[in-house]
Design a protein around this motif. Structure first.
Motif, PDB file in Angstrom:
ATOM      1  N   SER A  65       0.783  -1.238  -0.046  1.00  0.00           N
ATOM      2  CA  SER A  65       0.083   0.128   0.138  1.00  0.00           C
ATOM      3  C   SER A  65       0.873   1.238  -0.039  1.00  0.00           C
ATOM      4  O   SER A  65       2.134   1.222   0.219  1.00  0.00           O
ATOM      5  CB  SER A  65      -1.145   0.011   1.225  1.00  0.00           C
ATOM      6  N   THR A  66       0.193   2.398  -0.262  1.00  0.00           N
ATOM      7  CA  THR A  66       0.963   3.744  -0.260  1.00  0.00           C
ATOM      8  C   THR A  66       1.201   4.211   1.196  1.00  0.00           C
ATOM      9  O   THR A  66       0.368   4.181   1.857  1.00  0.00           O
ATOM     10  CB  THR A  66       0.029   4.747  -1.145  1.00  0.00           C
ATOM     11  N   PRO A  69      -0.273  10.043   0.888  1.00  0.00           N
ATOM     12  CA  PRO A  69      -1.153  10.562  -0.522  1.00  0.00           C
ATOM     13  C   PRO A  69       0.059  11.004  -1.527  1.00  0.00           C
ATOM     14  O   PRO A  69       0.880  11.498  -1.302  1.00  0.00           O
ATOM     15  CB  PRO A  69      -1.755  11.681   0.134  1.00  0.00           C
ATOM     16  N   SER A  94       4.716  12.742  -4.202  1.00  0.00           N
ATOM     17  CA  SER A  94       3.856  13.044  -3.210  1.00  0.00           C
ATOM     18  C   SER A  94       3.455  14.396  -3.950  1.00  0.00           C
ATOM     19  O   SER A  94       3.913  14.750  -5.142  1.00  0.00           O
ATOM     20  CB  SER A  94       4.773  13.557  -1.934  1.00  0.00           C
ATOM     21  N   LYS A  95       2.243  14.721  -3.475  1.00  0.00           N
ATOM     22  CA  LYS A  95       1.543  15.652  -4.253  1.00  0.00           C
ATOM     23  C   LYS A  95       2.272  17.267  -4.021  1.00  0.00           C
ATOM     24  O   LYS A  95       1.922  18.171  -4.812  1.00  0.00           O
ATOM     25  CB  LYS A  95       0.099  15.898  -3.536  1.00  0.00           C
ATOM     26  N   GLN A 123      -3.809  -0.250  -8.982  1.00  0.00           N
ATOM     27  CA  GLN A 123      -3.873   1.071  -9.375  1.00  0.00           C
ATOM     28  C   GLN A 123      -3.272   1.145 -10.944  1.00  0.00           C
ATOM     29  O   GLN A 123      -2.504   0.268 -11.386  1.00  0.00           O
ATOM     30  CB  GLN A 123      -3.086   1.908  -8.452  1.00  0.00           C
ATOM     31  N   TYR A 128      -3.977   9.175  -8.721  1.00  0.00           N
ATOM     32  CA  TYR A 128      -3.728   9.797  -7.406  1.00  0.00           C
ATOM     33  C   TYR A 128      -4.400   8.973  -6.340  1.00  0.00           C
ATOM     34  O   TYR A 128      -5.559   8.592  -6.642  1.00  0.00           O
ATOM     35  CB  TYR A 128      -4.398  11.396  -7.199  1.00  0.00           C
ATOM     36  N   VAL A 129      -3.669   8.578  -5.311  1.00  0.00           N
ATOM     37  CA  VAL A 129      -4.150   7.627  -4.209  1.00  0.00           C
ATOM     38  C   VAL A 129      -3.783   8.216  -2.964  1.00  0.00           C
ATOM     39  O   VAL A 129      -2.747   9.092  -2.699  1.00  0.00           O
ATOM     40  CB  VAL A 129      -3.347   6.139  -4.284  1.00  0.00           C
ATOM     41  N   THR A 130      -4.805   7.704  -2.068  1.00  0.00           N
ATOM     42  CA  THR A 130      -4.757   8.335  -0.649  1.00  0.00           C
ATOM     43  C   THR A 130      -3.731   7.299   0.184  1.00  0.00           C
ATOM     44  O   THR A 130      -3.502   6.432  -0.343  1.00  0.00           O
ATOM     45  CB  THR A 130      -5.851   8.440   0.127  1.00  0.00           C
ATOM     46  N   GLU A 131      -3.259   8.052   1.645  1.00  0.00           N
ATOM     47  CA  GLU A 131      -2.416   7.215   2.087  1.00  0.00           C
ATOM     48  C   GLU A 131      -3.145   5.734   2.589  1.00  0.00           C
ATOM     49  O   GLU A 131      -4.372   5.673   2.754  1.00  0.00           O
ATOM     50  CB  GLU A 131      -2.299   7.938   3.368  1.00  0.00           C
ATOM     51  N   SER A 133      -3.749   3.295   0.230  1.00  0.00           N
ATOM     52  CA  SER A 133      -4.395   2.621  -0.738  1.00  0.00           C
ATOM     53  C   SER A 133      -3.488   1.419  -0.951  1.00  0.00           C
ATOM     54  O   SER A 133      -2.582   1.337  -1.418  1.00  0.00           O
ATOM     55  CB  SER A 133      -4.522   3.626  -1.903  1.00  0.00           C
TER      56      SER A 133
END
Length: 301
Positions: A65-66, A69, A94-95, A123, A128-131, A133
């Motif tokens: 998982s990530t 985010p 990262s964003k 994915q 874009y994935v959240t923490e 995911s």
């Protein structure tokens, strides 16, 4: 004189008709019988097969998982990929780094924690994935098992140590051994799950397979025929075979059927013996006492 000629003509016509009728009767009598092929009765034993449903499961697997985010910049694996511990599976950004837009983006590698097989990739690049995911899951190849659903009344067929065959969707079979039952039972179907193991290539998790058990018997050998030699009525309440009474006459013999497999079936009849010659093809719809012509005959083993 005229009347004599007419009388002679009538006599000749009557003789001709008699000859034609005799000729027609001769043709009808000489009509050939139905061409058939023959097969001998063999002695053998067909084990009863119990078929249960099973599913492929990897017992040891980990979810990748990530940690933050982020945007997914690169995917380096696909379903079925074999990976080693520490191998990079994904690269993410990262964003905050993406927001800087200065061309010096810092990517974060996502690595495999253990050696195994990638079961699924959840994915896509650019997403874009959240923490937290899920990115993919990695299974230990040697942890593949087959979970067999065993109805409670058939537990005796799936005891620990019992052998069975696992039939995959493509028809191939694997020899397997039952190990331990799981402690949970399906409340709806009143069946429990037992674990079977087999040497198998990579298989997707969740594949439906057939678990085939054979019921051991100690009875003597029975008469066995190919399934296509046994005929039945529409309701399957009566079964019979056509055997040769002599080299050109077929007679109908009622039989009782027993266990069967894909191609053969056990039969029982006091009117049959291993020495009889049974019609394999050409017998459908034949009446008792029908005339036949032997086109081919398989030799007895």
């Amino acid at each position: 004189m005229k009347y004599q000629i007419v009388l002679l003509s009538l006599i000749l016509n009557l003789c001709g008709c008699g000859q034609r009728n005799a000729s027609n009767e001769s043709i009808q009598e000489e009509k050939p019988g139905t061409a058939v092929t023959l097969v001998p009765v063999t002695l053998g034993r067909i084990e009863k097969e119990i078929i249960l449903s099973a599913t492929t499961v990897y017992q040891n697997k980990s979810v990748v998982s990530t940690p933050i985010p982020a945007f997914i910049t690169e995917i380096l694996v696909q379903p079925g990929s074999r990976v080693k511990a520490g191998q990079i599976l994904y690269r993410i950004e990262s964003k905050e780094q993406r927001a800087l837009g200065n061309g010096s983006h810092t990517v974060i590698p996502i690595k495999a924690e253990r050696e195994g097989i990638v079961l699924d990739v959840e994915q896509q690049a650019g997403s874009y994935v959240t923490e937290g995911s899920m990115l993919c899951s990695v299974a230990e190849a040697q942890s593949l098992v087959f979970e067999i659903n065993v109805p409670y009344e058939q537990q005796q067929y799936a005891n620990s140590g019992r052998k069975c065959m696992l039939e995959l969707p493509d028809g191939s079979r694997l020899a397997a051994t039952v190990h331990t039952p799981l402690v949970t039972m399906n409340t709806a179907s009143q069946s429990e799950r037992v674990i079977a193991r087999a040497k198998a290539p990579f298989l997707s998790e969740g594949m439906n397979v057939k678990a085939i058990f054979t019921e051991c018997r100690t009875s003597s050998k029975s008469m066995v025929l190919p399934k296509s030699a046994v005929q039945s009525n529409e309701t399957l309440t009566e079964h019979w075979v056509m055997k040769l009474a002599d080299d050109s006459t077929a007679v109908r013999v009622s039989v009782k059927t027993g266990n069967s497999n894909v191609s053969e079936i056990e039969i029982e009849s006091a009117a049959l013996s291993p020495q009889d010659r049974i019609i394999l093809t050409g017998g459908y719809g034949l009446e008792d006492g029908a005339k036949v012509v032997i086109a081919k005959e398989e030799a007895a083993l």
